[in-house]
Design an enzyme around this catalytic site. Structure first.
Site, PDB file in Angstrom:
ATOM      1  N   HIS A   1      91.566  10.941   3.205  1.00  0.00           N
ATOM      2  CA  HIS A   1      91.288  11.889   4.291  1.00  0.00           C
ATOM      3  C   HIS A   1      91.842  13.244   3.879  1.00  0.00           C
ATOM      4  CE1 HIS A   1      90.501  13.093   8.502  1.00  0.00           C
ATOM      5  NE2 HIS A   1      91.515  13.925   8.275  1.00  0.00           N
ATOM      6  N   CYS A   2      90.960  14.213   3.750  1.00  0.00           N
ATOM      7  CA  CYS A   2      91.350  15.546   3.293  1.00  0.00           C
ATOM      8  C   CYS A   2      91.697  16.399   4.512  1.00  0.00           C
ATOM      9  CB  CYS A   2      90.216  16.187   2.491  1.00  0.00           C
ATOM     10  SG  CYS A   2      90.627  17.825   1.851  1.00  0.00           S
TER      11      CYS A   2
END
Length: 354
Positions: free
Chosen positions: A207-208
């Site tokens: 998850h950026c």
């Protein structure tokens, strides 16, 4: 007396030490250079009001525009570097095209990463159809047992209420499927549950926080492309800027030694922006290198973290990559599989429909 007090206050303010991202603007006032890293009350208030659907106070957009002029590299490049005459218009057009392509790839990376949807609604529909078909048998006798089973398709679920997922017995050759107790669905191999998004994603990488989205099967290539275009555009813009304000010096040496650059406001502001851009570029280069190594070994960030936690992987290249040898099929095959992620998924979906 009022004028003397004002001069003393201004002198005391100038004597204070500036922080790493502060500077004195054209009006002699203290201002911050990096809006995203330092305090900016106007920008924070504007974003908060936009998110809460509140009206903006008068004059805040003008103040944000003034802040934007001094803090963002592309605007500083157009305002301070291009008028010096050392940069050609074709170079400006090339830099602008790179920026536009990077934003387009970034927009694509913020799309659906490959969310998995729960099959509970479709299972209920299938259950109702099965019950309606079996309500009357061949002899015309009704079946009032009230029991209805959904076809299991040869998959057995091992119940485990303590963990988030349970392993399923499936001889697919692609790895074992598992059951997500939070999303209530059977997810394919290499899929994972994101605690931030609260969804399961196909071939979840990570998850950026920078794009506020997961990186999965459907947007992984766009994410890597956005990183690549950002690095190209950033390095090209830094080289053009340093060649302009530090003429006659190499780009790398000019970044560390550029005499006389603080002699005027324009060159000082531009050089400081170049340094901040170089720091961000260095961090993005490291992320891009990790992505290239993981793709070369057919690994994801999620799988690497799990392998390190369970001690099932082998550290390679000074610990920059973890190889479990579970999906690694060679350098060329790994990259071919990466470039055909969505196409292979569409092919499997078509085969399932048929």
């Amino acid at each position: 007396m009022v004028k003397r007090a004002g001069k003393r206050a201004r002198a005391a303010e100038l004597e204070d030490t500036l922080c790493c991202c502060e500077y004195l603007d054209r009006k002699g006032q203290r201002s911050h250079l990096a809006a995203c890293l330092c305090e900016c009350e106007d920008l924070d208030e504007c974003c908060e009001r936009w998110m809460t659907c509140k009206s903006l106070p008068p004059g805040i957009l003008e103040r944000i525009t003034e802040t934007f002029k001094d803090r963002y590299m592309y605007y500083v490049f157009l305002l301070e570097v291009v008028p010096r005459g050392h940069v050609e218009y074709s170079q400006v057009a090339l830099l602008t095209c790179g920026l536009i392509l990077m934003l387009a790839a970034l927009h694509q990376a913020k799309e659906d990463p490959g969310y998995l949807f729960s099959q509970m609604s479709s299972d209920k529909t299938l259950c109702q159809d099965s019950c309606s078909n079996n309500m009357f048998n061949k002899n015309g006798l009704g079946n009032f047992s009230g029991l209805c089973r959904v076809p299991a398709s040869g998959v057995a679920i091992h119940n485990n209420t303590e963990s988030n997922s349970t392993t399923l017995e499936a001889g697919t050759g692609q790895g074992a499927k598992d059951w997500c107790t939070k999303c209530q669905l059977v997810r394919p191999a290499r899929a994972g549950h994101c605690r931030i998004c609260g969804r399961c994603v196909k071939r979840l990488d990570h998850h950026c926080v920078w794009i506020n989205n997961c990186v999965g099967e459907q947007n992984h290539r766009a994410f890597v492309l956005a990183l690549f275009l950002f690095l190209l555009t950033s390095v090209y813009g830094i080289s053009l800027t340093l060649d302009t304000i530090c003429t006659g010096k190499n780009t790398l040496s000019a970044l560390f030694y550029c005499p006389g650059v603080y002699g005027e406001y324009s060159s000082a502001l531009t050089f400081t922006c170049v340094w901040y851009c170089a720091i961000i570029t260095s961090g993005m280069s490291y992320i891009f290198l990790l992505q290239l190594l993981n793709i070369s070994y057919n690994m994801t960030e999620r799988e690497a973290r799990i392998a390190l936690r369970e001690n099932t992987g082998q550290k390679l290249l000074w610990g920059m990559v973890v190889d479990t040898d579970q999906y690694n099929r060679g350098f060329l095959y790994n990259w071919i599989q990466f470039f055909t992620l969505r196409s292979s998924d569409l092919q499997q979906t078509a085969e399932n429909v048929v």
